[in-house]
Design a protein around this motif. Structure first.
Motif, short mmCIF file in Angstrom:
data_model
loop_
_atom_site.label_atom_id
_atom_site.label_comp_id
_atom_site.label_asym_id
_atom_site.label_seq_id
_atom_site.Cartn_x
_atom_site.Cartn_y
_atom_site.Cartn_z
N GLY A 162 15.30 61.35 38.27
CA GLY A 162 15.79 60.40 39.26
C GLY A 162 16.48 59.21 38.61
O GLY A 162 17.57 58.80 39.03
N TYR A 163 15.86 58.69 37.55
CA TYR A 163 16.49 57.57 36.85
C TYR A 163 17.80 58.00 36.20
O TYR A 163 18.80 57.27 36.27
N ALA A 164 17.81 59.16 35.55
CA ALA A 164 19.04 59.61 34.89
C ALA A 164 20.18 59.75 35.89
O ALA A 164 21.32 59.38 35.60
N GLY A 165 19.89 60.27 37.08
CA GLY A 165 20.92 60.41 38.09
C GLY A 165 21.46 59.08 38.58
O GLY A 165 22.68 58.88 38.70
N VAL A 166 20.55 58.14 38.85
CA VAL A 166 20.98 56.80 39.29
C VAL A 166 21.79 56.12 38.20
O VAL A 166 22.82 55.49 38.46
N ALA A 226 33.11 48.47 46.30
CA ALA A 226 33.20 47.06 45.92
C ALA A 226 33.99 46.28 46.96
O ALA A 226 34.82 46.85 47.68
N ARG A 227 33.74 45.00 47.04
CA ARG A 227 34.43 44.12 47.98
C ARG A 227 34.99 42.92 47.23
O ARG A 227 34.46 41.82 47.29
N GLY A 228 36.07 43.17 46.50
CA GLY A 228 36.69 42.10 45.74
C GLY A 228 35.73 41.51 44.72
O GLY A 228 35.05 42.23 44.00
N GLU A 229 35.66 40.18 44.70
CA GLU A 229 34.78 39.51 43.75
C GLU A 229 33.38 39.30 44.32
O GLU A 229 32.49 38.83 43.61
N ARG A 230 33.20 39.63 45.57
CA ARG A 230 31.89 39.43 46.19
C ARG A 230 30.90 40.46 45.68
O ARG A 230 31.18 41.66 45.66
N LEU A 231 29.72 39.99 45.28
CA LEU A 231 28.67 40.89 44.81
C LEU A 231 27.77 41.27 45.98
O LEU A 231 27.30 40.40 46.71
N ARG A 232 27.50 42.58 46.10
CA ARG A 232 26.66 43.06 47.18
C ARG A 232 25.34 43.59 46.59
O ARG A 232 25.17 43.68 45.38
N ALA A 233 24.42 43.94 47.50
CA ALA A 233 23.08 44.34 47.05
C ALA A 233 23.13 45.51 46.08
O ALA A 233 22.41 45.54 45.08
N HIS A 234 24.00 46.51 46.35
CA HIS A 234 24.04 47.67 45.46
C HIS A 234 24.61 47.32 44.09
O HIS A 234 24.32 47.99 43.10
N ASP A 235 25.42 46.26 44.02
CA ASP A 235 25.91 45.83 42.71
C ASP A 235 24.76 45.36 41.83
O ASP A 235 24.69 45.68 40.64
N TYR A 236 23.85 44.61 42.43
CA TYR A 236 22.68 44.13 41.69
C TYR A 236 21.77 45.30 41.32
O TYR A 236 21.29 45.40 40.17
N LEU A 237 21.51 46.18 42.28
CA LEU A 237 20.58 47.29 42.03
C LEU A 237 21.10 48.21 40.93
O LEU A 237 20.34 48.62 40.04
N TYR A 265 30.34 53.73 38.30
CA TYR A 265 30.72 52.72 39.30
C TYR A 265 30.92 51.35 38.67
O TYR A 265 31.86 50.62 39.02
N LEU A 266 30.06 50.97 37.74
CA LEU A 266 30.13 49.64 37.13
C LEU A 266 31.31 49.48 36.18
O LEU A 266 31.60 48.37 35.73
N GLY A 267 31.99 50.57 35.85
CA GLY A 267 33.13 50.50 34.95
C GLY A 267 32.78 50.57 33.49
O GLY A 267 33.61 50.29 32.62
N GLU A 268 31.54 50.99 33.18
CA GLU A 268 31.09 51.04 31.79
C GLU A 268 31.44 52.35 31.11
O GLU A 268 31.58 52.40 29.89
N HIS A 269 31.54 53.44 31.87
CA HIS A 269 31.81 54.76 31.29
C HIS A 269 32.65 55.61 32.23
O HIS A 269 32.60 55.44 33.46
N ARG A 310 34.26 44.59 35.95
CA ARG A 310 33.08 44.85 35.14
C ARG A 310 31.90 44.19 35.85
O ARG A 310 31.51 43.06 35.57
N THR A 311 31.31 44.95 36.77
CA THR A 311 30.32 44.40 37.67
C THR A 311 29.10 43.87 36.94
O THR A 311 28.51 42.86 37.33
N MET A 312 28.70 44.56 35.86
CA MET A 312 27.53 44.11 35.12
C MET A 312 27.72 42.69 34.61
O MET A 312 26.80 41.86 34.67
N ALA A 313 28.91 42.38 34.11
CA ALA A 313 29.17 41.04 33.59
C ALA A 313 29.15 40.02 34.73
O ALA A 313 28.64 38.90 34.56
N ALA A 314 29.70 40.40 35.88
CA ALA A 314 29.70 39.48 37.02
C ALA A 314 28.27 39.17 37.47
O ALA A 314 27.93 38.02 37.77
N VAL A 315 27.42 40.20 37.53
CA VAL A 315 26.02 39.99 37.91
C VAL A 315 25.31 39.15 36.85
O VAL A 315 24.53 38.24 37.18
N GLY A 316 25.56 39.44 35.58
CA GLY A 316 24.92 38.69 34.52
C GLY A 316 25.27 37.21 34.57
O GLY A 316 24.40 36.35 34.42
#
Length: 322
Positions: free
Chosen positions: A248-252, A113-124, A259-263, A191-197
């Motif tokens: 593949g989906y389960a691993g991602v 993560a880079r502070g409050e800045r959202l990067r491509a992997h945050d969205y993905l 990473y997102l801070g959810e679990h 909580r990256t999900m909330a920031a993206v939302g």
């Protein structure tokens, strides 16, 4: 009205009550036991009331998931009492063992993560998290559509995993990493999900999020991960290509949740254990399906009388519906 007509009318009333009463339980001041009885009769009544076929299969599964959601949300009916029971410290202690002294969520966010800045992997990774609302149920629907001989095992496995998770949510309400950080138990966790939302949906984000949030302390076990593992197990029985997609989906998703801070990682481990128990139960309850029924489901949504018992619980004969 004849006796069977009365029974059918009573069944239809039970369906309506099973949907409406749990949804209005706070306004009606229903005690938990009454809510449970009204919710859990719904899938049983649905299976008995509808004739065999895809409609009954889908409706019974949907009724089961409604009963699950009601019980997932019920602990939060009294937020103050729930918050007093929330456990915060034990997953942090266990995850520090996994992370060699540092909670993996904190370590990952510090590296990626880079502070409050959202990067491509945050969205993905957020999109991977949001996709979970489709993946387990989509897998059940896919087997019903394309591989009906595997539907019942898949539906039982996914439903059982959800229901096993309820034990943890009621007995051991546990806060996720982002909440532990908010009260000072962890270093800052975004909580990256909330920031993206908020970035994508603007003012609509809060209403959208609160419409599906339910119980905020339902972190242990992670049913996001557990049900995705069950879906992967079900897809793997179809073929290697399906297995690659499922695993593949389960691993991602597992990486995204941490990473997102959810679990926590320990939440994922517990979710995987729930998945293993649920899948073993499904294999025991539903042995290898008779593939001869698949053509009947594909053609007209019905099965011959000799095969009815192999798909779903038995239903009244056609004459009873008249």
């Amino acid at each position: 009205m004849r006796g069977r007509d009365w029974l059918r009318a009573a069944g239809c009333a039970a369906l309506a009550v099973g949907v409406i009463a749990p949804a209005a339980r706070k306004r009606l001041r229903l005690p938990p036991l009454a809510t449970s009885l009204l919710a859990w009769q719904l899938p049983l009544t649905t299976a008995r009331l509808l004739p065999p076929g895809r409609l009954r299969a889908a409706a019974t599964y949907a009724a089961q998931m409604w009963a699950y959601y009601v019980h997932y949300d019920m602990p939060d009916d009294r937020p103050g009492a729930l918050e007093r029971r929330v456990r915060v410290d034990y997953p942090i202690a266990i995850d520090r063992l996994f992370g060699a002294g540092e909670v993996p969520t904190v370590r990952l966010q510090r590296a990626l993560a880079r502070g409050e800045r959202l990067r491509a992997h945050d969205y993905l990774l957020t999109f991977a998290h949001w996709a979970w609302f489709v993946v387990p149920h989509g897998t059940v629907a896919y087997t019903l559509w394309r591989h009906p001989e595997r539907f019942r095992r898949t539906a039982v496995g996914v439903a059982a995993c959800f229901d096993l998770g309820l034990v943890g949510y009621w007995a051991l309400p546990t806060a996720p990493p982002w909440w532990a950080s908010r009260i000072g138990k962890l270093p800052p966790v975004r909580r990256t999900m909330a920031a993206v939302g908020e970035r994508l949906w603007g003012r609509l984000w809060q209403p959208l999020y609160h419409s599906v949030e339910g119980n905020p302390y339902a972190a242990m076990p992670s049913l996001h991960f557990g049900t995705s593992v069950v879906a992967a197990r079900a897809l793997a029985e179809i073929g290697p290509g399906h297995a690659a997609i499922g695993w593949g989906y389960a691993g991602v998703l597992g990486f995204a949740l941490v990473y997102l801070g959810e679990h926590y990682v320990v939440d994922l481990v517990a979710g995987a254990l729930c998945a293993e128990v649920a899948w073993r139960l499904a294999r025991k309850v539903v042995p290898d399906e008779d593939r001869s029924v698949s053509g009947d489901l594909r053609s007209n949504g019905r099965v011959p009388a000799t095969a009815v018992g192999k798909l779903l619980p038995s239903s009244p004969p056609a004459s009873a519906a008249r």
